[in-house]
Design a protein around this motif. Structure first.
Motif, PDB file in Angstrom:
ATOM      1  N   LEU A 110      -5.708   2.889  90.473  1.00 56.02           N
ATOM      2  CA  LEU A 110      -6.974   3.288  91.091  1.00 56.02           C
ATOM      3  C   LEU A 110      -6.874   4.694  91.683  1.00 56.02           C
ATOM      4  O   LEU A 110      -7.819   5.482  91.571  1.00 56.02           O
ATOM      5  N   ASP A 111      -5.752   5.006  92.304  1.00 55.92           N
ATOM      6  CA  ASP A 111      -5.551   6.363  92.832  1.00 55.92           C
ATOM      7  C   ASP A 111      -5.618   7.394  91.718  1.00 55.92           C
ATOM      8  O   ASP A 111      -6.261   8.441  91.862  1.00 55.92           O
ATOM      9  N   ARG A 112      -4.956   7.114  90.599  1.00 53.26           N
ATOM     10  CA  ARG A 112      -4.986   8.045  89.461  1.00 53.26           C
ATOM     11  C   ARG A 112      -6.390   8.198  88.904  1.00 53.26           C
ATOM     12  O   ARG A 112      -6.818   9.297  88.568  1.00 53.26           O
ATOM     13  N   LEU A 113      -7.103   7.078  88.784  1.00 57.50           N
ATOM     14  CA  LEU A 113      -8.467   7.143  88.260  1.00 57.50           C
ATOM     15  C   LEU A 113      -9.381   7.954  89.165  1.00 57.50           C
ATOM     16  O   LEU A 113     -10.228   8.706  88.686  1.00 57.50           O
ATOM     17  N   ARG A 114      -9.214   7.814  90.477  1.00 54.56           N
ATOM     18  CA  ARG A 114     -10.038   8.599  91.406  1.00 54.56           C
ATOM     19  C   ARG A 114      -9.833  10.097  91.183  1.00 54.56           C
ATOM     20  O   ARG A 114     -10.789  10.856  91.193  1.00 54.56           O
ATOM     21  N   VAL A 115      -8.598  10.498  90.974  1.00 56.11           N
ATOM     22  CA  VAL A 115      -8.303  11.917  90.738  1.00 56.11           C
ATOM     23  C   VAL A 115      -8.914  12.366  89.409  1.00 56.11           C
ATOM     24  O   VAL A 115      -9.602  13.389  89.340  1.00 56.11           O
ATOM     25  N   VAL A 116      -8.674  11.600  88.359  1.00 61.21           N
ATOM     26  CA  VAL A 116      -9.169  11.971  87.029  1.00 61.21           C
ATOM     27  C   VAL A 116     -10.693  11.997  87.008  1.00 61.21           C
ATOM     28  O   VAL A 116     -11.303  12.929  86.489  1.00 61.21           O
ATOM     29  N   ILE A 117     -11.320  10.981  87.591  1.00 56.35           N
ATOM     30  CA  ILE A 117     -12.780  10.924  87.613  1.00 56.35           C
ATOM     31  C   ILE A 117     -13.352  12.048  88.468  1.00 56.35           C
ATOM     32  O   ILE A 117     -14.371  12.636  88.129  1.00 56.35           O
ATOM     33  N   GLY A 118     -12.670  12.378  89.547  1.00 53.62           N
ATOM     34  CA  GLY A 118     -13.115  13.483  90.393  1.00 53.62           C
ATOM     35  C   GLY A 118     -13.097  14.817  89.677  1.00 53.62           C
ATOM     36  O   GLY A 118     -13.891  15.707  89.986  1.00 53.62           O
TER      37      GLY A 118
END
Length: 170
Positions: free
Chosen positions: A154-162
């Motif tokens: 989830l942390d990685r997805l937040r960065v990528v989506i951001g």
């Protein structure tokens, strides 16, 4: 003439194949070709182990475990490491996608950046709404590993989506 076992397996495939393809597509981050290969591999393994599957205490868990193991096996194949799948011919310009399509493509691209086990943890936890124990069973790991893999994913997805402009106005 088919045996009773073959009839049971045929009914299973007819009723469950589309759901297996959907799950495999999520686990492969939208790679439809790999998802089809994965489902074929799962069905082959399941046919061989059909008596064990029919007697399993938790057939759904058994099926998820076979799928994750087949994905892991597929990722380890030597030729897979050298092959790069492409959904579209790269020499042609892409058509302008609709806004909803951009989000779906962006999410698939974000999921693709996760390692397969992190992606599987997210798919089982949030798409199929499995609890931590069932996800751990499917992945063959501890509940703590599921929690840490899910948190990191989830942390990685937040960065990528951001960083993805398709999600900017959401």
């Amino acid at each position: 003439m088919r045996s009773e076992r073959d009839e049971q397996f045929h009914r299973f495939v007819v009723s469950r194949r589309s759901g297996l393809v959907r799950t495999a597509t999520l686990l492969t981050a939208g790679d439809a070709h790999l998802a089809e290969d994965l489902v074929q591999s799962v069905l082959t393994k399941l046919y061989v182990a059909w008596p064990a599957f029919r007697q399993a205490d938790n057939p759904e868990g058994y099926l998820r475990r076979v799928m994750v193991n087949a994905l892991t096996d597929e990722r380890r194949r030597w030729w897979r490491r050298r092959e790069e799948s492409m959904a579209d011919v790269p020499d042609l310009p892409a058509a302008e996608p609709a806004r909803q399509g951009e989000v779906a493509d962006g999410l698939r691209a974000a999921l693709k950046q996760l390692p397969p086990r992190m992606r599987a943890a997210l798919v089982f936890r949030y798409v199929y709404d499995l609890d931590v124990a069932d996800t751990a069973d499917a992945l063959g790991c501890s509940e703590g590993t599921v929690k840490s893999q899910t948190s990191r994913a989830l942390d990685r997805l937040r960065v990528v989506i951001g960083e993805n402009p398709a999600f900017a106005h959401r």
